[in-house]
Every structure is written in C-alpha cells, then in structure tokens.
Design an enzyme around this catalytic site. Structure first.
Site, PDB file in Angstrom:
ATOM      1  CG  ASN A   1      48.907  63.148  15.936  1.00 35.12           C
ATOM      2  OD1 ASN A   1      48.420  64.088  15.312  1.00 35.12           O
ATOM      3  ND2 ASN A   1      49.545  63.313  17.087  1.00 35.12           N
TER       4      ASN A   1
ATOM      5  CG  ASP B   1      50.772  63.512  20.801  1.00 34.67           C
ATOM      6  OD1 ASP B   1      50.249  62.946  21.774  1.00 34.67           O
ATOM      7  OD2 ASP B   1      50.295  64.536  20.276  1.00 34.67           O
TER       8      ASP B   1
ATOM      9  CG  ASP C   1      51.581  66.818  14.851  1.00 35.53           C
ATOM     10  OD1 ASP C   1      52.711  67.357  14.798  1.00 35.53           O
ATOM     11  OD2 ASP C   1      50.690  67.188  15.636  1.00 35.53           O
TER      12      ASP C   1
END
Length: 361
Positions: free
Chosen positions: A243, A238, A259
């Site tokens: 992030n 992701d 993350d």
C-alpha cells in the site's frame, strides 16, 4: 466434487453460489463512470483486489482513473465518508495520498447517484437488483518501495509521521477502533460461530489462540499503564509495503500511500510495524531507522514498541476470520484452497504459540 475443508454448517452459512460482484461486468463499470460524469474511451483493466473490485479506466481526454466498487455491507455510508474526509484532509496538507475525486455528475434515471455531502461517494443501482458504492481517483503509478534502503525507509518514516499529525487532529466517529477485542477476540469467535474450528480436531488451535489473546491483552494493559493510557489517533490501518508506491522522478518523487480502505483508530505503531521486513534480524535495524525518521517529525511513545508482537498476533487471527467471512466469494476458495484444513489450523497453532513466547515479559 472436490472435498471441502469446511463442515456443512459453514457451507450452509456461506453458500459459494453467492457472489457479491457477479453482475459487475466491464459494461457496468463503463456505464457507471459515464453516468457519473466521466467519459471512458472503452479501455479498462481490472486490478488485483480481493476485498473490493478495482478497475483502471482510460478517458477520452487522455487521463486515466481508477474506480473502486466497495464490497457490499462491509462499511456504512458514514464510515466511507470518514475514509474520504481523511484522504482529502491529508491531500490538503500535501501528504502524498490518492484522494477520491468529486464525481462531476449523477444520473438518477440510470441508477447512478452522488453522495450529498462531499460528492466523492457514488451509488449505482442496477435495474435487476444489485447495487454498489463506488469512488473514483486519479491513477498513481509507482513501484513497491525498497525498504531495505535506508533513504527509502527514512523518507517513509517521515511521511508516516506527517500522516499521523493530520490523523491526530480530530477523531473518527464511525470507523473501527483497534483493540484486542475488535481485532482478535471477535475474529476467534467468528471462526467458532461458523463451525470452522472443530474442538475434536483443532484443540491445539483453540488453546493456542486463547493463550495468544490473553498474552496480547496483558501487553496492551502493560503499555497502557506505563504510558498513562494509549494515545489513539486516525491511522492508515493497513500500512504494508503493497500500500506504498514509490515514484522516482519529478515533484511527486518518493513514497505515496494508497488504499485507506482499512483506516481506523489506534496506536501509531500499528502503521509502522507492517513496513518491517519479515526477517527478524533485519527488522530490528529497520525499526531503528524508521522510528528515528518518524521522531524527527513527530513524537512517538516508545512504550508502543512493545505492542508490535501483540499486533502481529491480532493480525494473524483477523486474517483467518477475514478469509472465512469471504468464503462465499468464489475468488477466496480459489486463492486459499488450503484454508480450514486440519493442517492449516495445526500450522496456525504453532505460529500462535511462537507469538505467545515473543510476547512474554
């Protein structure tokens, strides 16, 4: 009562009264950390997160940590352990990530237990019933990266290549694998099973989504055939700009990945394309810079560039299904009030047809 975009069958399947984090108040957060061996001084701040619940907590000794309570029933213990092992392996190779800390203690009498293998995954069980898994990490401050800056883009590309070098060393055993079926077909079927798409009203989306999935699978097959099979490795999964944290000064200057909650197995290009700007004219130049920097550290199969639009398509379908699956969490109807309306599906159909055109040979 305001109108809902969902038919009654979907409301019955996901009642909005069910809130997986309703009992997770600040006192529970502080008590959990205390019984896990930390010493919070009472100051805490809830951070933005739809999927999990994340808190920044100040400790007596002056350190600041971040505690993440995982959404119940999303991942198994085995999958969370793999996430933690991946983060720890990256940190051991000095890839700038934010790994989980080993929990200093456990207090079974208070309902707080530490995972027996790595000691980074905690479990908390409240007397009245709710339970969560949690992890604690050091706070890492930073700002979003300026990915229009060539230096920033190149630095991030090289760092991604280093992450992938570690990711390629061994496979995940329990985390998901990125395929058209797992990310796209399953998402479409979930929306149909929940009754969120009505054939008499949303026939345009039904046709567009099916055509988009067929086009995406055709490109995956084409790339796999051209390259002798897609190279699969452990990914961030992701890797969007939210992030990535950019730090300006000191030994830790530069980009940091945060993350790893969505880490999975898939082709390397999955972690590159989401860093591209939304403007397609700018995206081409940015992609060239990113790939050039990546290849200065690790080889990239350039046939994977053909997968960018199929991956974008799968993410669109997955995002709709993600909102639907979380609709029982009160945060989601507040954040996405337009979701599920006829206008929503009409707009999605238009965008999916555009993707079909972009995926054409």
């Amino acid at each position: 009562m305001p109108d809902t975009p969902f038919p009654r069958s979907a409301q019955d399947a996901h009642p909005t009264s069910v809130a997986p984090f309703a009992a997770l108040d600040p006192q529970v957060v502080l008590d959990t950390l205390w019984h896990a061996g930390f010493h919070p001084d009472g100051r805490l701040l809830q951070l933005n997160s739809y999927e999990n619940r994340v808190w920044q907590v100040h400790l007596d000794e002056g350190e600041v940590v971040v505690v993440k309570f995982y959404r119940p029933e999303r991942w198994s213990d085995a999958q969370l352990r793999e996430e933690h092992r991946f983060a720890l392996a990256l940190a051991a190779e000095e890839v700038p990530v934010v790994p989980p800390l080993v929990l200093p203690a456990e207090d079974a009498a208070a309902g707080v237990c530490r995972d027996g293998q790595q000691g980074t995954l905690g479990h908390v069980q409240l007397p009245e019933g709710p339970s969560w898994r949690f992890a604690v990490s050091r706070r890492r401050a930073g700002r979003p990266p300026d990915l229009e800056d060539e230096r920033t883009l190149a630095w991030t590309g090289r760092l991604l290549a280093r992450l992938h070098r570690v990711g390629a060393r061994e496979p995940f055993q329990h985390r998901p694998r990125l395929t058209v079926q797992t990310l796209g077909t399953a998402a479409r079927q979930a929306l149909l099973d929940q009754g969120l798409v009505r054939p008499e009203l949303d026939a345009g989306w039904l046709r567009a989504s099916q055509a988009a999935l067929e086009a995406a699978q055709a490109v995956f097959d084409e790339v796999s055939s051209a390259s002798g099979g897609l190279r699969q490795l452990r990914l961030h999964g992701d890797c969007h700009p939210g992030n990535v944290l950019w730090r300006e000064e000191g030994e830790q200057a530069g980009p940091h990945f945060v993350d790893l909650d969505d880490c999975l197995t898939g082709p390397a290009i999955q972690d590159l394309w989401m860093l591209l700007p939304g403007d397609r004219d700018s995206a081409g130049t940015a992609l060239d810079r990113l790939v050039e920097a990546y290849q200065s550290v690790r080889d990239l199969d350039l046939t994977e560039l053909r997968l960018i639009e199929p991956l974008r398509t799968l993410r669109m379908l997955h995002h709709s299904a993600w909102i639907a699956r979380r609709w029982h969490d009160p945060a989601f109807p507040r954040a996405f009030p337009w979701f599920g309306s006829p206008g929503y599906w009409a707009q999605q159909a238009t965008e999916l047809w555009e993707q079909v055109e972009r995926m054409a040979p």
